[in-house]
Motif scaffolding. Structure first.
Motif, PDB file in Angstrom:
ATOM      1  N   UNK A 137     -16.049  -1.935  -0.022  1.00  0.00           N
ATOM      2  CA  UNK A 137     -17.092  -2.907   0.285  1.00  0.00           C
ATOM      3  C   UNK A 137     -16.791  -3.620   1.605  1.00  0.00           C
ATOM      4  N   UNK A 138     -15.530  -4.003   1.786  1.00  0.00           N
ATOM      5  CA  UNK A 138     -15.134  -4.698   3.009  1.00  0.00           C
ATOM      6  C   UNK A 138     -15.263  -3.810   4.240  1.00  0.00           C
ATOM      7  N   UNK A 139     -14.887  -2.537   4.116  1.00  0.00           N
ATOM      8  CA  UNK A 139     -14.988  -1.623   5.260  1.00  0.00           C
ATOM      9  C   UNK A 139     -16.450  -1.453   5.670  1.00  0.00           C
ATOM     10  N   UNK A 140     -17.340  -1.339   4.680  1.00  0.00           N
ATOM     11  CA  UNK A 140     -18.770  -1.230   5.003  1.00  0.00           C
ATOM     12  C   UNK A 140     -19.275  -2.504   5.673  1.00  0.00           C
ATOM     13  N   UNK A 141     -18.830  -3.649   5.171  1.00  0.00           N
ATOM     14  CA  UNK A 141     -19.219  -4.919   5.792  1.00  0.00           C
ATOM     15  C   UNK A 141     -18.675  -5.014   7.207  1.00  0.00           C
ATOM     16  N   UNK A 172      -3.397   0.263  -3.579  1.00  0.00           N
ATOM     17  CA  UNK A 172      -4.579  -0.398  -4.113  1.00  0.00           C
ATOM     18  C   UNK A 172      -4.899   0.083  -5.524  1.00  0.00           C
ATOM     19  N   UNK A 173      -5.226  -0.868  -6.400  1.00  0.00           N
ATOM     20  CA  UNK A 173      -5.713  -0.530  -7.738  1.00  0.00           C
ATOM     21  C   UNK A 173      -7.159  -0.051  -7.606  1.00  0.00           C
ATOM     22  N   UNK A 174      -7.724   0.393  -8.688  1.00  0.00           N
ATOM     23  CA  UNK A 174      -9.119   0.846  -8.672  1.00  0.00           C
ATOM     24  C   UNK A 174     -10.033  -0.289  -8.205  1.00  0.00           C
ATOM     25  N   UNK A 175      -9.831  -1.477  -8.747  1.00  0.00           N
ATOM     26  CA  UNK A 175     -10.655  -2.619  -8.361  1.00  0.00           C
ATOM     27  C   UNK A 175     -10.456  -2.972  -6.884  1.00  0.00           C
ATOM     28  N   UNK A 176      -9.214  -2.907  -6.434  1.00  0.00           N
ATOM     29  CA  UNK A 176      -8.935  -3.217  -5.028  1.00  0.00           C
ATOM     30  C   UNK A 176      -9.536  -2.171  -4.102  1.00  0.00           C
ATOM     31  N   UNK A 177      -9.545  -0.907  -4.529  1.00  0.00           N
ATOM     32  CA  UNK A 177     -10.178   0.138  -3.706  1.00  0.00           C
ATOM     33  C   UNK A 177     -11.662  -0.113  -3.567  1.00  0.00           C
ATOM     34  N   UNK A 190      -6.919  -6.927   5.876  1.00  0.00           N
ATOM     35  CA  UNK A 190      -5.463  -6.994   6.056  1.00  0.00           C
ATOM     36  C   UNK A 190      -4.801  -7.774   4.928  1.00  0.00           C
ATOM     37  N   UNK A 191      -5.427  -8.886   4.516  1.00  0.00           N
ATOM     38  CA  UNK A 191      -4.884  -9.704   3.429  1.00  0.00           C
ATOM     39  C   UNK A 191      -4.874  -8.914   2.119  1.00  0.00           C
ATOM     40  N   UNK A 192      -5.918  -8.132   1.882  1.00  0.00           N
ATOM     41  CA  UNK A 192      -5.974  -7.296   0.681  1.00  0.00           C
ATOM     42  C   UNK A 192      -4.806  -6.322   0.662  1.00  0.00           C
ATOM     43  N   UNK A 193      -4.544  -5.670   1.790  1.00  0.00           N
ATOM     44  CA  UNK A 193      -3.419  -4.724   1.854  1.00  0.00           C
ATOM     45  C   UNK A 193      -2.086  -5.430   1.655  1.00  0.00           C
TER      46      UNK A 193
END
Length: 61
Positions: free
Chosen positions: A45-49, A35-40, A25-28
């Motif tokens: 990674x976060x969704x998998x975690x 989202x930039x490429x790096x943010x995506x 949520x904080x990332x969004x």
């Protein structure tokens, strides 16, 4: 040089799904919804975690 993206989740710590969800949520919020490429990559990674940490529900009887 090409780099392949790993699909293996290696959490830095044993965080709860709620903790990971808050980071998502904080990332969004920081990105303003785009989202930039790096943010995506971080988001993936976060969704998998999060999925690894989320409690598994029992199948309906």
């Amino acid at each position: 040089m090409l780099h392949s993206m790993s699909t293996t989740v290696e959490p830095a710590s044993e965080r709860s799904a709620d903790e990971v969800n808050e980071e998502i949520r904080a990332l969004w919020r920081r990105s303003g919804g785009i989202l930039s490429v790096e943010q995506r990559e971080e988001y993936q990674r976060l969704v998998l975690e999060w999925a690894a940490a989320a409690p598994q529900s029992a199948p309906a009887a």
